[in-house]
Design a protein around this motif. Sequence first.
Motif, short mmCIF file in Angstrom:
data_model
loop_
_atom_site.label_atom_id
_atom_site.label_comp_id
_atom_site.label_asym_id
_atom_site.label_seq_id
_atom_site.Cartn_x
_atom_site.Cartn_y
_atom_site.Cartn_z
N THR A 1 0.83 -1.21 0.00
CA THR A 1 0.00 0.00 0.00
C THR A 1 0.86 1.26 0.00
O THR A 1 0.48 2.28 -0.58
N GLY A 2 2.04 1.21 0.66
CA GLY A 2 2.94 2.36 0.61
C GLY A 2 3.41 2.63 -0.80
O GLY A 2 3.44 3.78 -1.27
N PHE A 3 3.75 1.56 -1.51
CA PHE A 3 4.16 1.69 -2.92
C PHE A 3 3.02 2.24 -3.76
O PHE A 3 3.18 3.19 -4.55
N VAL A 4 1.83 1.67 -3.60
CA VAL A 4 0.68 2.08 -4.41
C VAL A 4 0.26 3.51 -4.08
O VAL A 4 -0.16 4.26 -4.97
N ALA A 5 0.40 3.91 -2.81
CA ALA A 5 0.04 5.28 -2.43
C ALA A 5 0.89 6.29 -3.19
O ALA A 5 0.37 7.30 -3.70
#
Length: 566
Positions: A458-462
């Motif tokens: 989710t950090g990457f996608v954010a």
Amino acid sequence: MSVAFNWFQHVLRIHPEVTFFLVLGFGYALGKLKIGSFTLGAVTGTLLAGVLVGQLEFRISGEVKQCFFLLFLFSIGFRTGPQFFRGLRRDGLQQAFLAAIVATTGLAVAFIVSKFLGYQAGTAAGVVAGSLTESATIGTATDAITRLNLSDADRQMLTNQIPVAFAVTYLIGVIGTAWILSQLAPKLIGVNLPAACRELEDKMQGGSAQGIPVRREFELRAYFIEEGSPLAGASISDTEANMGDQRLFIDRMRRDGQVMNAAPDTVLRAGDIISAAGRRTLLVEHMPGQASGVREIDDRELLDVEAEALDVVVTSRTIDGRRLGELAREQAARGVFVSRLTRAGTPMLISPETVLNRGDVLTLVGSMSRVEAIVGKLGVADRASNATDMVLVSLGIVAGALIGVPALVVGGVEIGLSLSVGVLLGGLVCGWLRSVQPRLFGRIPGPTLWVFESIGLTGFVAIVGLNAGPDFVKGLQSSGLSLLLAGVLTSSIPMLVGVFVGHKIMKMHPGVMLGVCAGASTATPALAAVQEAAKSAVPTLGYGVAYAVGNVLLALWGTVIVALLS
């Protein structure tokens, strides 16, 4: 109001770390929203949150994004490593082969659809990632695009195409895959899925394997043997054997007021009090009564036995490939029950016919002395601990990166594993080594692994959503309708091909085959839907190996689709 908003926007712009956590919180909240029985999920929710906040044209360094993604890749590799390498062996080869067929068909369909619709490499990669529900494809495709011999502007344009295609096709992939496998496929192949799974469960639980309990509650209870009881005059070993396919164990008894250990050849008498361990249903419904001539009593001293439920990682080569039923008949298994079996983080069906693999985690229940005695035969105890071996995590990522970075340059294009695929392989190897040598290779507790996977992805996608925000809306306006078609074709055709090959050619059990198809597309919601339709846990028997193979291949497809369309 405008003054407050301008101040808030100013804070976000000069403190991107605050913007990042705002997107994460907003994204996880969006992911919990329900539309009927469907939820967006944390990944899609965070992507959309990033896009919305990204309309204010915030940007976060790509290096930060890559750090999160490498942590995610290592984590999924670590978790699925034992099953991935297991799938390369003969007994897992059929499931691995079908998973490879489904994943490869998905790549082929995505490539053909993208060529027909005129998609560029970024959009095509997003179609693969979303339709086949493998978020890791986003990162490997992004990594591949950064290595193309293009201008910075062109590379950024291709990168920004990925989240647009992913956001549209992911919803189609999740919903479509679950519906096809749970509802359409059983009708197409003409099987009664619940009946077929029930038949396999009955077969797996039958015979003389002494019935390893299937998610049963185990208890220790005390019984007084009355005059005329058929147990009086019988030895303890005969009494246990007379229970047929039920497993009952008598470890201690009270005779003439004295508590003593009960040997198998001890002959029971009227007036004895025995402590019996077994299934709750056996002890409550069948032990007491006129037919048995025993009545339950509360003998606290007799029942005062130290018991434990202990997780054990299977590492022994002599146990690998053996059935639970075989182990249940061995003397070392007396008084020990299996309450849970997990494989690659997925709960598995427990029955006498269940085959154990190295890397499986068994939850053993019984008296402390008996549980501790059998641990060495199976593997090593995986006792609860908050400690994480960060040396293994860090050096595993570095080692994988050093393997993946070297590349050959052919026609201006770098050909190699890539950094991201190398880290994934590093995680696979570390996970496998942990399963065979857990004393040498460190532990990553389950909750920690979940945090690494969830925050990593989710950090990457954010950050992807933030950086692509302004271009996202434009891309959706220009390609939205065609992406719907691309998503439907790319998600449905591989599933239908997998069902046909698995059922007609490989002659696999329908429940297991549907589990393989769900695992090949890494679609855990689809597995849950199939289990619900089957009213059984049988589909999990095909999920583990296929999920591991699907994770690796679909991640690799991000690099491949970019190379094919660049």
